[in-house]
Design a protein around this motif. Structure first.
Motif, PDB file in Angstrom:
ATOM      1  N   ASN A 123       0.810  -1.221   0.000  1.00  0.00           N
ATOM      2  CA  ASN A 123       0.000   0.000   0.000  1.00  0.00           C
ATOM      3  C   ASN A 123       0.838   1.262   0.000  1.00  0.00           C
ATOM      4  OD1 ASN A 123      -2.629  -0.968  -0.307  1.00  0.00           O
ATOM      5  ND2 ASN A 123      -2.795  -1.435   1.865  1.00  0.00           N
ATOM      6  N   MET A 124       2.070   1.170  -0.490  1.00  0.00           N
ATOM      7  CA  MET A 124       2.884   2.365  -0.670  1.00  0.00           C
ATOM      8  C   MET A 124       2.709   2.865  -2.097  1.00  0.00           C
ATOM      9  SD  MET A 124       6.310   1.328   1.406  1.00  0.00           S
ATOM     10  CE  MET A 124       7.152   2.788   0.830  1.00  0.00           C
ATOM     11  N   LEU A 125       2.693   4.181  -2.232  1.00  0.00           N
ATOM     12  CA  LEU A 125       2.474   4.776  -3.551  1.00  0.00           C
ATOM     13  C   LEU A 125       3.690   4.633  -4.444  1.00  0.00           C
ATOM     14  CD1 LEU A 125       0.570   8.150  -3.093  1.00  0.00           C
ATOM     15  CD2 LEU A 125      -0.308   5.941  -3.770  1.00  0.00           C
ATOM     16  N   THR A 126       3.435   4.336  -5.708  1.00  0.00           N
ATOM     17  CA  THR A 126       4.454   4.400  -6.744  1.00  0.00           C
ATOM     18  C   THR A 126       4.052   5.514  -7.698  1.00  0.00           C
ATOM     19  OG1 THR A 126       4.898   2.025  -6.566  1.00  0.00           O
ATOM     20  CG2 THR A 126       5.652   3.144  -8.553  1.00  0.00           C
ATOM     21  N   PHE A 127       4.952   6.459  -7.913  1.00  0.00           N
ATOM     22  CA  PHE A 127       4.647   7.622  -8.749  1.00  0.00           C
ATOM     23  C   PHE A 127       5.205   7.440 -10.149  1.00  0.00           C
ATOM     24  CE2 PHE A 127       2.776  10.763  -5.990  1.00  0.00           C
ATOM     25  CZ  PHE A 127       3.127  10.324  -4.728  1.00  0.00           C
ATOM     26  N   GLY A 128       4.449   7.949 -11.119  1.00  0.00           N
ATOM     27  CA  GLY A 128       4.997   8.085 -12.447  1.00  0.00           C
ATOM     28  C   GLY A 128       5.881   9.321 -12.516  1.00  0.00           C
ATOM     29  N   GLY A 129       6.500   9.510 -13.665  1.00  0.00           N
ATOM     30  CA  GLY A 129       7.421  10.617 -13.829  1.00  0.00           C
ATOM     31  C   GLY A 129       6.754  11.970 -14.000  1.00  0.00           C
ATOM     32  N   GLY A 130       5.435  11.954 -14.232  1.00  0.00           N
ATOM     33  CA  GLY A 130       4.715  13.209 -14.374  1.00  0.00           C
ATOM     34  C   GLY A 130       4.624  13.680 -15.819  1.00  0.00           C
ATOM     35  N   THR A 131       3.510  14.356 -16.122  1.00  0.00           N
ATOM     36  CA  THR A 131       3.314  14.987 -17.427  1.00  0.00           C
ATOM     37  C   THR A 131       3.133  16.474 -17.214  1.00  0.00           C
ATOM     38  OG1 THR A 131       2.232  13.037 -18.369  1.00  0.00           O
ATOM     39  CG2 THR A 131       1.839  15.143 -19.473  1.00  0.00           C
ATOM     40  N   ARG A 132       3.937  17.261 -17.924  1.00  0.00           N
ATOM     41  CA  ARG A 132       3.794  18.710 -17.802  1.00  0.00           C
ATOM     42  C   ARG A 132       2.740  19.184 -18.790  1.00  0.00           C
ATOM     43  NH1 ARG A 132       6.816  23.627 -19.178  1.00  0.00           N
ATOM     44  NH2 ARG A 132       8.195  22.470 -20.554  1.00  0.00           N
ATOM     45  N   LEU A 133       1.738  19.866 -18.264  1.00  0.00           N
ATOM     46  CA  LEU A 133       0.645  20.396 -19.077  1.00  0.00           C
ATOM     47  C   LEU A 133       0.785  21.908 -19.193  1.00  0.00           C
ATOM     48  CD1 LEU A 133      -2.151  20.146 -20.495  1.00  0.00           C
ATOM     49  CD2 LEU A 133      -3.178  20.472 -18.233  1.00  0.00           C
ATOM     50  N   MET A 134       0.667  22.392 -20.412  1.00  0.00           N
ATOM     51  CA  MET A 134       0.684  23.839 -20.645  1.00  0.00           C
ATOM     52  C   MET A 134      -0.609  24.207 -21.358  1.00  0.00           C
ATOM     53  SD  MET A 134       4.626  24.103 -21.972  1.00  0.00           S
ATOM     54  CE  MET A 134       4.455  25.822 -22.420  1.00  0.00           C
TER      55      MET A 134
END
Lengths: 112, 116
Positions: free
Chosen positions: A98-109
């Motif tokens: 139950n620990m979070l795994t994060f993606g690298g993120g998407t930058r939105l403009m």
């Protein structure tokens, strides 16, 4: 293969358009799925969570989950310049304690 | 869900010195997490801190460099020791929302560290 994958972007959309952010995950038994918004220089803020297949709507945001395809997305309707941020997908489940795994993120403009 | 107060919000430090970052949670939480986020990058987990036990460090992070304290269920500190410019980053603490991570995490406001 990364456990949670996102296109890093930047994703550029005009103001008023629909922004579509996508995320895939590798652990088939994942149970909880989250979208965080992070403005530059700020900490991540939870904006959507989804736990079952289908769509979940909250205001201008809709999260979509397809466990068979191991795919989760975030739609932002009527995008505003204030939506410009990095969006992080996060996944958790019993295999991860139950620990979070994060993606690298998407930058939105969002351009006016 | 828990609200986390993190301080300092930013600091500029000389190389070779140490900085301790504090996080205070407004409710009792079992697990707290410390992340580092370098410019333009995603979150990197440094360690997991449980009350009453030693922190569990991720690969690439060691206790001598990043000692963590967790004296009770509402407080934790992270120390960045013997700093170098490579330690310049944003450091974030977080805690599970609810009893387990099923409902995600809440984050502190972050500490922007610059080492000169």
């Amino acid at each position: 293969q990364k456990e949670v994958e996102q296109n890093s972007g930047p994703l550029s959309v005009p103001e008023g358009a629909i922004a579509s952010l996508n995320c895939t995950y590798s652990d088939r038994v994942s149970q909880s799925f989250f979208w965080y918004r992070q403005y530059s220089g700020k900490s991540p803020e939870l904006i959507m969570s989804i736990y079952s297949n289908g769509d979940k709507e909250d205001g201008r945001f809709t999260a979509q989950l397809n466990k068979a395809s191991q795919y989760v997305s975030l739609l932002i309707r009527d995008s505003q310049p204030s939506d410009s941020a990095t969006y992080l997908c996060a996944v958790t489940g019993p295999n991860a304690g139950n620990m979070l795994t994060f993606g690298g993120g998407t930058r939105l403009m969002v351009k006016p | 869900s828990a609200v986390i107060s993190q301080k300092p919000s930013r600091d500029i430090c000389q190389r070779g010195t140490s900085l301790t970052i504090q996080c205070q949670v407004d409710s009792q939480v079992t697990m707290m997490f410390w992340y580092r986020q370098q410019p333009g990058q995603s979150l990197t987990l440094i360690a997991t801190a449980n009350q009453g036990s030693e922190a569990t460090y991720e690969s690439g992070f060691v206790i001598d460099k990043f000692p963590i304290s967790r004296p009770n269920l509402t407080f934790s500190t992270l120390t960045v020791s013997n700093m170098s410019p490579e330690d310049s980053s944003i450091y974030l603490c977080s805690a599970q929302r609810g009893v387990t991570g099923f409902y995600g995490y809440t984050f502190g406001s972050g500490t922007r560290l610059t080492v000169v």
